[in-house]
Write a protein that holds these residues in place. Sequence first.
Motif, PDB file in Angstrom:
ATOM      1  N   ASN A   1       0.742  -1.154  -0.004  1.00 27.28           N
ATOM      2  CA  ASN A   1       0.042   0.090  -0.103  1.00 27.28           C
ATOM      3  C   ASN A   1       1.194   1.192  -0.063  1.00 27.28           C
ATOM      4  OD1 ASN A   1      -2.743  -1.323   0.591  1.00 27.28           O
ATOM      5  ND2 ASN A   1      -1.606  -1.992   2.075  1.00 27.28           N
ATOM      6  N   ASN A   2       0.245   2.456  -0.276  1.00 28.32           N
ATOM      7  CA  ASN A   2       0.759   3.802  -0.154  1.00 28.32           C
ATOM      8  C   ASN A   2       1.451   4.057   1.066  1.00 28.32           C
ATOM      9  OD1 ASN A   2       0.872   4.233  -2.992  1.00 28.32           O
ATOM     10  ND2 ASN A   2      -1.349   5.248  -2.591  1.00 28.32           N
ATOM     11  N   PRO A   3       2.461   4.711   1.537  1.00 28.01           N
ATOM     12  CA  PRO A   3       2.813   5.143   2.774  1.00 28.01           C
ATOM     13  C   PRO A   3       1.645   5.810   3.387  1.00 28.01           C
ATOM     14  CG  PRO A   3       4.412   5.941   1.165  1.00 28.01           C
ATOM     15  CD  PRO A   3       3.299   5.541   0.538  1.00 28.01           C
ATOM     16  N   PHE A   4       1.728   5.997   4.981  1.00 28.89           N
ATOM     17  CA  PHE A   4       0.775   6.533   5.713  1.00 28.89           C
ATOM     18  C   PHE A   4       1.202   8.108   5.807  1.00 28.89           C
ATOM     19  CE2 PHE A   4       0.528   2.367   7.779  1.00 28.89           C
ATOM     20  CZ  PHE A   4      -0.870   2.304   8.152  1.00 28.89           C
ATOM     21  N   VAL A   5       0.168   8.841   5.491  1.00 29.26           N
ATOM     22  CA  VAL A   5       0.321  10.244   5.569  1.00 29.26           C
ATOM     23  C   VAL A   5       0.175  10.449   7.199  1.00 29.26           C
ATOM     24  CG1 VAL A   5      -0.532  12.741   5.268  1.00 29.26           C
ATOM     25  CG2 VAL A   5      -0.388  11.052   3.563  1.00 29.26           C
ATOM     26  N   ILE A   6       1.105  11.128   7.866  1.00 25.00           N
ATOM     27  CA  ILE A   6       0.876  11.131   9.351  1.00 25.00           C
ATOM     28  C   ILE A   6       0.902  12.851   9.767  1.00 25.00           C
ATOM     29  CG2 ILE A   6       2.658   9.180   9.534  1.00 25.00           C
ATOM     30  CD1 ILE A   6       4.498  10.992  10.848  1.00 25.00           C
ATOM     31  N   SER A   7       0.399  12.906  11.067  1.00 25.82           N
ATOM     32  CA  SER A   7       0.347  14.266  11.608  1.00 25.82           C
ATOM     33  C   SER A   7       0.715  13.879  13.113  1.00 25.82           C
ATOM     34  CB  SER A   7      -0.931  14.791  11.493  1.00 25.82           C
ATOM     35  OG  SER A   7      -2.312  14.166  11.928  1.00 25.82           O
ATOM     36  N   ILE A   8       1.580  14.797  13.931  1.00 29.87           N
ATOM     37  CA  ILE A   8       1.504  14.620  15.157  1.00 29.87           C
ATOM     38  C   ILE A   8       1.366  15.800  15.926  1.00 29.87           C
ATOM     39  CG2 ILE A   8       3.545  14.248  16.833  1.00 29.87           C
ATOM     40  CD1 ILE A   8       5.124  13.216  14.504  1.00 29.87           C
TER      41      ILE A   8
ATOM     42  N   GLU B   1      -6.706   1.835   1.870  1.00 29.46           N
ATOM     43  CA  GLU B   1      -6.429   0.414   1.666  1.00 29.46           C
ATOM     44  C   GLU B   1      -7.290  -0.464   0.900  1.00 29.46           C
ATOM     45  OE1 GLU B   1      -4.788  -1.737   5.043  1.00 29.46           O
ATOM     46  OE2 GLU B   1      -3.375  -0.262   5.407  1.00 29.46           O
ATOM     47  N   GLU B   2      -7.446  -0.790  -0.346  1.00 29.77           N
ATOM     48  CA  GLU B   2      -8.680  -1.481  -0.975  1.00 29.77           C
ATOM     49  C   GLU B   2      -9.856  -0.805  -0.853  1.00 29.77           C
ATOM     50  OE1 GLU B   2      -8.840  -5.399   0.858  1.00 29.77           O
ATOM     51  OE2 GLU B   2      -6.879  -6.039   0.041  1.00 29.77           O
ATOM     52  N   GLY B   3      -9.829   0.646  -1.119  1.00 34.66           N
ATOM     53  CA  GLY B   3     -10.579   1.575  -1.335  1.00 34.66           C
ATOM     54  C   GLY B   3     -11.307   2.011  -0.073  1.00 34.66           C
ATOM     55  N   GLN B   4     -10.750   1.494   1.049  1.00 32.05           N
ATOM     56  CA  GLN B   4     -11.340   1.910   2.295  1.00 32.05           C
ATOM     57  C   GLN B   4     -10.215   2.954   3.080  1.00 32.05           C
ATOM     58  OE1 GLN B   4     -14.025  -0.715   4.539  1.00 32.05           O
ATOM     59  NE2 GLN B   4     -12.765  -2.170   4.006  1.00 32.05           N
TER      60      GLN B   4
END
Length: 234
Positions: A89-96, A107-110
């Motif tokens: 899957n694509n990397p996670f976009v994170i915020s802290i 992931e798989e459209g969800q």
Amino acid sequence: MKKSIFSLIVILLLVGCENKSRIEGLWIVTSVKVGEEKMTPNARWTRFNADFTQESGNGRFQHSYGSWKLDKKSNELSIANSNGLEDLNNPFVISINENEMIWERTEEGQNIKVTLERASKLPETYGDKILGLWKLEKAISNGNYFTESDTKEMNDYIFFRWDKRFVIASEKGRVNGVYNVHGHKPEVELIPYGDQVERDFWKIQFDENSITLTLLNSEKTVKRKFKRINRFPK
């Protein structure tokens, strides 16, 4: 002009170092949402090290290790496990935000949303909490392992070993087998050796130094209350 470019490079490096240092350390997963459904695992954690290595586990059990990478421009987090499956899957976009970190991706459209909280020590799973020796204090209804009784003079016990094996000693005799604690719910499956006793599932209620097991999928109420002890009864 050269001075401005140099200043911009320094700022970008500082921002990158700040993001890196903010993500380093131990994080516990407090929530996992897949679409509108919550699928939070019990006591899941990840530790990000300064040398870009990482390890993950549940409770006291570490089951994954590998590396991590954070793109400072896009805030995209990539995690690779050396002993696991490749993440396609694509990397996670994170915020802290202070002591909370959020990962998001599709992931798989969800839509996937993982919320983590900074921690100083490992959490405990239901499997960690159930470990040890437990003396029967009360038994409601007869069942496979223990005779119904409410006396505290019994020497019946159940021993949950670290290697996922259990030992039961009661008036009915001795039973050995393996057990499996659910990864999301306080439930334990007892799988006795042989075919004299069938496997069954129990809900676990944790109290201070005691547990109560309630048989699931039963038409009658079957409960077993135990107290933690440190020596086998004589």
